[in-house]
Design an enzyme around this catalytic site. Structure first.
Site, short mmCIF file in Angstrom:
data_model
loop_
_atom_site.label_atom_id
_atom_site.label_comp_id
_atom_site.label_asym_id
_atom_site.label_seq_id
_atom_site.Cartn_x
_atom_site.Cartn_y
_atom_site.Cartn_z
N GLY A 34 0.88 -1.17 0.00
CA GLY A 34 0.00 0.00 0.00
C GLY A 34 0.91 1.21 0.00
O GLY A 34 1.87 1.26 0.78
N TYR A 91 -4.48 -7.12 -3.88
CA TYR A 91 -4.16 -6.89 -5.28
C TYR A 91 -3.25 -7.99 -5.79
O TYR A 91 -2.43 -8.51 -5.06
CB TYR A 91 -3.63 -5.47 -5.50
CG TYR A 91 -2.17 -5.17 -5.39
CD1 TYR A 91 -1.34 -5.23 -6.50
CD2 TYR A 91 -1.61 -4.76 -4.19
CE1 TYR A 91 0.01 -4.89 -6.42
CE2 TYR A 91 -0.28 -4.41 -4.08
CZ TYR A 91 0.53 -4.49 -5.20
OH TYR A 91 1.84 -4.14 -5.12
N ARG A 170 -4.12 6.57 -10.08
CA ARG A 170 -4.33 5.17 -10.46
C ARG A 170 -5.53 5.09 -11.38
O ARG A 170 -6.68 5.26 -10.96
CB ARG A 170 -4.58 4.29 -9.21
CG ARG A 170 -3.41 4.23 -8.24
CD ARG A 170 -2.26 3.38 -8.79
NE ARG A 170 -1.14 3.28 -7.87
CZ ARG A 170 -0.09 4.09 -7.85
NH1 ARG A 170 0.00 5.11 -8.69
NH2 ARG A 170 0.89 3.90 -6.98
N ARG A 230 10.56 11.98 -12.82
CA ARG A 230 10.55 11.77 -14.28
C ARG A 230 11.06 10.39 -14.64
O ARG A 230 11.76 10.22 -15.65
CB ARG A 230 11.43 12.82 -14.95
CG ARG A 230 11.07 14.26 -14.62
CD ARG A 230 12.04 15.22 -15.27
NE ARG A 230 13.39 15.06 -14.75
CZ ARG A 230 14.41 15.88 -15.00
NH1 ARG A 230 14.23 16.93 -15.80
NH2 ARG A 230 15.60 15.67 -14.49
N GLY A 234 15.21 11.04 -13.76
CA GLY A 234 15.51 11.66 -12.47
C GLY A 234 14.40 12.59 -12.00
O GLY A 234 13.29 12.59 -12.52
N ASP A 261 7.27 5.17 -3.92
CA ASP A 261 7.10 5.27 -2.45
C ASP A 261 8.46 5.26 -1.76
O ASP A 261 8.67 5.96 -0.77
CB ASP A 261 6.25 4.10 -1.94
CG ASP A 261 4.92 4.01 -2.67
OD1 ASP A 261 4.36 5.06 -3.02
OD2 ASP A 261 4.45 2.88 -2.92
N ASP A 297 6.70 -4.72 -2.37
CA ASP A 297 6.46 -3.28 -2.40
C ASP A 297 7.43 -2.48 -1.56
O ASP A 297 7.56 -1.27 -1.72
CB ASP A 297 5.07 -2.99 -1.81
CG ASP A 297 3.95 -3.14 -2.80
OD1 ASP A 297 4.01 -4.07 -3.62
OD2 ASP A 297 3.02 -2.32 -2.75
O1 KDG Z 1 2.98 2.54 -5.17
C1 KDG Z 1 2.79 1.16 -5.02
C2 KDG Z 1 1.31 0.92 -4.92
O2 KDG Z 1 0.75 1.06 -6.19
C3 KDG Z 1 1.00 -0.44 -4.39
O3 KDG Z 1 1.48 -0.54 -3.09
C4 KDG Z 1 -0.46 -0.74 -4.37
O4 KDG Z 1 -1.24 0.97 -2.91
C5 KDG Z 1 -1.29 0.44 -3.99
C6 KDG Z 1 -2.21 0.95 -4.98
O5 KDG Z 1 -3.25 1.43 -4.57
O6 KDG Z 1 -1.92 0.91 -6.17
#
Ligand code: KDG
Length: 318
Positions: A34, A91, A170, A230, A234, A261, A297
């Site tokens: 997450g 997921y 997302r 980017r 970088g 993250d 992750d």
């Molecule tokens: O940044 C990584 C996340 O995409 C992964 O941990 C799953 O939290 C997540 C999501 O909602 O996509």
């Protein structure tokens, strides 16, 4: 005083071994994943006293997540939900390999966090923290999660806690127009914005290069710091009118999920230790590089390792 508090959903990540398809595999590796807890773990591993707030069912899968985060030194602040009336989000992650892309499939509708209320969470943790971080994933989950995000950002602002927000758009959760409206409502409560250049263009409708994007966002919304990432080109940060650039550290990529993250975790951890912007970018970039070399992750690393990446060391340690 707590250094860092993050807020957001943590799921169980279920992935077949590399080279196997989800349709046919018999084996799934179970890991916690997450965006916001990834940041808490990354920062905790780098020495920050980190808490993570969320809502989970009081069930074995819910406790599985908490146990994994605790094992990395994160202190959970969880609103426990009735296990008969709620669920853990999951997921599935099917690793890709040229020419097949990596595939993420969410199974997170109606997860416990979609009913979260600010009163269920230890808001005092946010007030006494130095830094509060959340992302653009949480407001996409439900109205209640969006309202709780705003409420915690307000609480942090009133208490003088530094607030950061990673756009983390997302496309499987919402469309760009709805996301943009929600983000722009939240921006007044944010001090440091992390935004991938692609999302700045495609979701926030910004044009130009990273520096222009950072200037535009800072002028319009009054951010103290804007960090535009980017990918392999970088990152660029704008802070107090100055622009800083950081290249990526080369890494052999084993698993790219969680790289952003890890960058945020390294950046925040270094700021919390009093590092300046260039140092924070270096720590973010080096932590991100290390994350790419490992499965899962989480950026399971150490300060020594990050330092050695920054100093260009590597190879066999014996
Ligand atoms: O940044 C990584 C996340 O995409 C992964 O941990 C799953 O939290 C997540 C999501 O909602 O996509």
């Amino acid at each position: 005083m707590t250094d860092l508090v993050t807020f957001g959903e943590t799921m169980l990540r279920l992935s077949p071994p590399r080279g196997e398809r989800l349709e046919t595999t018999r084996d799934l590796t179970v890991q916690a994943g997450g965006a916001e807890s990834n940041v808490a773990v990354g920062a905790a591993r780098l020495g920050a006293d980190a808490r993570w707030l969320s809502k989970l069912p009081d069930s074995p899968p819910g406790r599985r997540i908490v146990n994994e985060l605790r094992s990395h030194g994160v202190r959970p602040g969880v609103a426990w939900a009735d296990p008969d009336a709620s669920r853990v989000g999951t997921y599935y992650l099917e690793h890709g390999g040229s020419p097949r892309g990596t595939n993420v499939i969410y199974d997170r509708a109606d997860a416990a966090i979609t009913t979260v209320e600010p009163e269920e969470l230890p808001a005092g943790a946010v007030e006494e923290a130095e830094w509060f971080h959340t992302t653009g994933i949480t407001p996409a989950l439900s109205e209640a999660a969006a309202e709780t995000t705003t409420s915690l950002l307000r609480t942090a602002g009133d208490a003088g806690t530094t607030r950061s927000f990673d756009l983390n758009y997302r496309s499987k959760l919402w469309d760009p127009e709805t996301a943009r409206a929600a983000y722009e409502d939240l921006f007044e409560h944010v001090d440091t914005l992390f935004v991938p250049r692609r999302d700045a263009r495609e979701v926030l409708g910004r044009e130009g290069g990273a520096v222009e994007i950072a200037h535009g966002l800072a002028t319009e919304f009054g951010f103290d710091t804007v960090v535009v990432t980017r990918g392999l080109d970088g990152s660029v940060a704008l802070h107090d009118g100055s622009v800083y650039e950081q290249a990526v550290f080369e890494a052999e990529t084993f698993d790219a999920i969680g790289t952003g993250d890890a960058f945020v975790a390294g950046f925040i951890a270094e700021r919390l230790r009093g590092g300046d912007l260039p140092a924070a970018l270096r720590w973010g970039s080096a932590t991100a590089a290390l994350k790419r070399t490992t499965d899962g992750d989480l950026a399971v690393t150490t300060r020594e390792e990050v330092r050695s990446v920054i100093e260009g060391e590597g190879g066999i340690n014996r």
